[in-house]
Design a protein around this motif. Structure first.
Motif, PDB file in Angstrom:
ATOM      1  N   GLY A   1       0.807  -1.217   0.000  1.00  0.00           N
ATOM      2  CA  GLY A   1       0.000   0.000   0.000  1.00  0.00           C
ATOM      3  C   GLY A   1       0.835   1.260   0.000  1.00  0.00           C
ATOM      4  O   GLY A   1       0.469   2.275  -0.597  1.00  0.00           O
ATOM      5  N   LEU A   2       1.988   1.215   0.668  1.00  0.00           N
ATOM      6  CA  LEU A   2       2.875   2.374   0.722  1.00  0.00           C
ATOM      7  C   LEU A   2       3.563   2.586  -0.620  1.00  0.00           C
ATOM      8  O   LEU A   2       3.669   3.721  -1.108  1.00  0.00           O
ATOM      9  CB  LEU A   2       3.907   2.182   1.834  1.00  0.00           C
ATOM     10  CG  LEU A   2       3.337   1.960   3.236  1.00  0.00           C
ATOM     11  CD1 LEU A   2       4.455   1.679   4.234  1.00  0.00           C
ATOM     12  CD2 LEU A   2       2.516   3.158   3.681  1.00  0.00           C
TER      13      LEU A   2
ATOM     14  N   ALA B   1       2.346   4.770   9.369  1.00  0.00           N
ATOM     15  CA  ALA B   1       3.197   4.347   8.261  1.00  0.00           C
ATOM     16  C   ALA B   1       3.418   5.478   7.265  1.00  0.00           C
ATOM     17  O   ALA B   1       4.537   5.693   6.776  1.00  0.00           O
ATOM     18  CB  ALA B   1       2.567   3.138   7.559  1.00  0.00           C
ATOM     19  N   LEU B   2       2.368   6.233   6.959  1.00  0.00           N
ATOM     20  CA  LEU B   2       2.501   7.371   6.039  1.00  0.00           C
ATOM     21  C   LEU B   2       3.438   8.433   6.615  1.00  0.00           C
ATOM     22  O   LEU B   2       4.215   9.060   5.885  1.00  0.00           O
ATOM     23  CB  LEU B   2       1.134   7.980   5.751  1.00  0.00           C
ATOM     24  CG  LEU B   2       0.134   7.112   4.986  1.00  0.00           C
ATOM     25  CD1 LEU B   2      -1.194   7.830   4.832  1.00  0.00           C
ATOM     26  CD2 LEU B   2       0.676   6.713   3.618  1.00  0.00           C
TER      27      LEU B   2
ATOM     28  N   LEU C   1      10.806   5.722  -0.751  1.00  0.00           N
ATOM     29  CA  LEU C   1      10.990   4.303  -1.016  1.00  0.00           C
ATOM     30  C   LEU C   1      12.063   3.714  -0.115  1.00  0.00           C
ATOM     31  O   LEU C   1      11.937   2.580   0.363  1.00  0.00           O
ATOM     32  CB  LEU C   1      11.346   4.089  -2.492  1.00  0.00           C
ATOM     33  CG  LEU C   1      10.231   4.417  -3.486  1.00  0.00           C
ATOM     34  CD1 LEU C   1      10.751   4.339  -4.913  1.00  0.00           C
ATOM     35  CD2 LEU C   1       9.054   3.477  -3.304  1.00  0.00           C
ATOM     36  N   ASP C   2      13.117   4.475   0.141  1.00  0.00           N
ATOM     37  CA  ASP C   2      14.144   4.013   1.090  1.00  0.00           C
ATOM     38  C   ASP C   2      13.554   3.839   2.478  1.00  0.00           C
ATOM     39  O   ASP C   2      13.873   2.878   3.197  1.00  0.00           O
ATOM     40  CB  ASP C   2      15.309   5.003   1.133  1.00  0.00           C
ATOM     41  CG  ASP C   2      16.159   4.964  -0.124  1.00  0.00           C
ATOM     42  OD1 ASP C   2      16.060   3.972  -0.881  1.00  0.00           O
ATOM     43  OD2 ASP C   2      16.910   5.929  -0.365  1.00  0.00           O
ATOM     44  N   ALA C   3      12.691   4.774   2.890  1.00  0.00           N
ATOM     45  CA  ALA C   3      12.065   4.678   4.209  1.00  0.00           C
ATOM     46  C   ALA C   3      11.116   3.485   4.284  1.00  0.00           C
ATOM     47  O   ALA C   3      11.000   2.833   5.337  1.00  0.00           O
ATOM     48  CB  ALA C   3      11.315   5.974   4.521  1.00  0.00           C
ATOM     49  N   ILE C   4      10.448   3.181   3.172  1.00  0.00           N
ATOM     50  CA  ILE C   4       9.567   2.010   3.143  1.00  0.00           C
ATOM     51  C   ILE C   4      10.389   0.733   3.300  1.00  0.00           C
ATOM     52  O   ILE C   4      10.011  -0.187   4.036  1.00  0.00           O
ATOM     53  CB  ILE C   4       8.756   1.983   1.837  1.00  0.00           C
ATOM     54  CG1 ILE C   4       7.798   3.173   1.779  1.00  0.00           C
ATOM     55  CG2 ILE C   4       7.964   0.679   1.721  1.00  0.00           C
ATOM     56  CD1 ILE C   4       7.073   3.317   0.445  1.00  0.00           C
TER      57      ILE C   4
ATOM     58  N   LEU D   1      11.312   0.329   6.824  1.00  0.00           N
ATOM     59  CA  LEU D   1      10.170  -0.047   7.660  1.00  0.00           C
ATOM     60  C   LEU D   1       9.795  -1.514   7.449  1.00  0.00           C
ATOM     61  O   LEU D   1       9.273  -2.158   8.357  1.00  0.00           O
ATOM     62  CB  LEU D   1       8.973   0.849   7.316  1.00  0.00           C
ATOM     63  CG  LEU D   1       7.792   0.860   8.284  1.00  0.00           C
ATOM     64  CD1 LEU D   1       8.239   1.380   9.654  1.00  0.00           C
ATOM     65  CD2 LEU D   1       6.667   1.739   7.741  1.00  0.00           C
ATOM     66  N   HIS D   2      10.058  -2.025   6.259  1.00  0.00           N
ATOM     67  CA  HIS D   2       9.725  -3.417   5.933  1.00  0.00           C
ATOM     68  C   HIS D   2      10.971  -4.133   5.405  1.00  0.00           C
ATOM     69  O   HIS D   2      11.023  -4.515   4.241  1.00  0.00           O
ATOM     70  CB  HIS D   2       8.617  -3.470   4.880  1.00  0.00           C
ATOM     71  CG  HIS D   2       7.319  -2.897   5.323  1.00  0.00           C
ATOM     72  ND1 HIS D   2       6.325  -3.655   5.897  1.00  0.00           N
ATOM     73  CD2 HIS D   2       6.836  -1.627   5.295  1.00  0.00           C
ATOM     74  CE1 HIS D   2       5.290  -2.893   6.189  1.00  0.00           C
ATOM     75  NE2 HIS D   2       5.570  -1.653   5.839  1.00  0.00           N
ATOM     76  N   PRO D   3      11.980  -4.332   6.236  1.00  0.00           N
ATOM     77  CA  PRO D   3      13.246  -4.902   5.748  1.00  0.00           C
ATOM     78  C   PRO D   3      13.121  -6.322   5.219  1.00  0.00           C
ATOM     79  O   PRO D   3      13.924  -6.755   4.390  1.00  0.00           O
ATOM     80  CB  PRO D   3      14.146  -4.851   6.994  1.00  0.00           C
ATOM     81  CG  PRO D   3      13.189  -4.837   8.148  1.00  0.00           C
ATOM     82  CD  PRO D   3      12.008  -4.052   7.675  1.00  0.00           C
TER      83      PRO D   3
END
Length: 278
Positions: free
Chosen positions: A77-78, A109-110, A147-150, A153-155
């Protein structure tokens, strides 16, 4: 409200905005279908206001993505919102998100990924469709940091961290075009997670050397094993801001499929005809 081919996803029109209400669960399982519906909505919203392409302030409507009570099962979703905002900027079409106050996990998350600084977030559809369009901000919108932060957050998200391919080679050569203005970049070999950064470094070096009109010619047997759009879009934004262009003639079928899927074909055209591209 109209149901779509994606289970749980529906659309409606309100105050000139196309509103997409997302399914109860968002994951990589339904990502492709949702992305297609969002892309279609952006195209329709842009086409619905003739003569205002590229001018957000002149447009009354746009697209609203309503998360409602949706649960984010992974990063899909992100990534969807990051990709959608890039396309919305290219089309000049306002994109807004609705996240109810009770959906704390989505709001968090946002916020953590910085998406809420790119896409305006509202508590309900009424306020999202009533708010006036802001003046268009100068310059480009860069979602690289989002995108890097996503990824951070989801490694462990398989959708963001594909298995690295075997070592491969990318051959990059440059030549001057016949018009004396454009620079032609020839690619052969393989574009993958290892070699795409090299392409980005080469194009960046050319731009920093005051080469603003670029044509990237890809060998008909060039292997495309990953999505190079983030880097290509970044370079395109950079040269376009200074009156330049980044043209991608005769793309390999796989890359053409990616570009067409995202509705970006018109973005990668030259600013003028080139008589001899080498």
């Amino acid at each position: 409200m109209k149901d779509t081919a994606v289970p749980g996803l529906s659309t409606e029109t309100r105050r000139g905005f196309i509103v997409l209400s997302l399914p109860a669960q968002i994951s990589w399982q339904n990502y492709a279908g949702i992305r297609e519906e969002v892309s279609r909505a952006l195209s329709l919203a842009c086409a619905g206001a003739p003569g205002t392409r590229g001018t957000r302030a002149a447009r009354r409507g746009g697209v609203v993505v309503d998360f409602g009570d949706a649960v984010l099962l992974d990063a899909a979703g992100l990534v969807l919102m990051a990709r959608a905002e890039t396309r919305a900027q290219l089309l000049g079409c306002p994109l807004r998100a609705v996240v109810p106050a009770l959906s704390a996990h989505v709001r968090r998350a946002l916020h953590l990924t910085g998406l809420d600084r790119l896409v305006p977030v509202f508590a309900d559809v009424g306020s999202a469709t009533a708010a006036p369009a802001p003046e268009a901000a100068p310059g480009e919108v860069d979602t690289t940091h989002v995108l890097d932060a996503i990824r951070a957050l989801h490694p462990g998200d398989a959708g963001l961290t594909p298995t690295p391919p075997a070592p491969s080679e990318l051959v990059i050569t440059t030549a001057e075009a016949g018009d004396g203005d454009h620079t032609v970049v020839h690619l052969s070999g393989v574009l993958d997670e290892v070699t795409v950064p090299r392409l980005g470094e080469t194009l960046t070096t050319l731009v920093e050397g005051d080469m603003r009109h670029l044509m990237v010619r890809m060998h008909d047997r060039l292997g495309v094993r990953c999505d190079p759009l983030p880097i290509l879009l970044g370079i395109r934004w950079r040269v376009a801001a200074e009156g330049g262009c980044l043209a991608l003639p005769a793309m390999p079928a796989k890359l053409r499929e990616i570009v067409d899927r995202e509705g970006l074909g018109a973005v990668f055209t030259g600013c003028r005809a080139i008589s001899a591209a080498g």
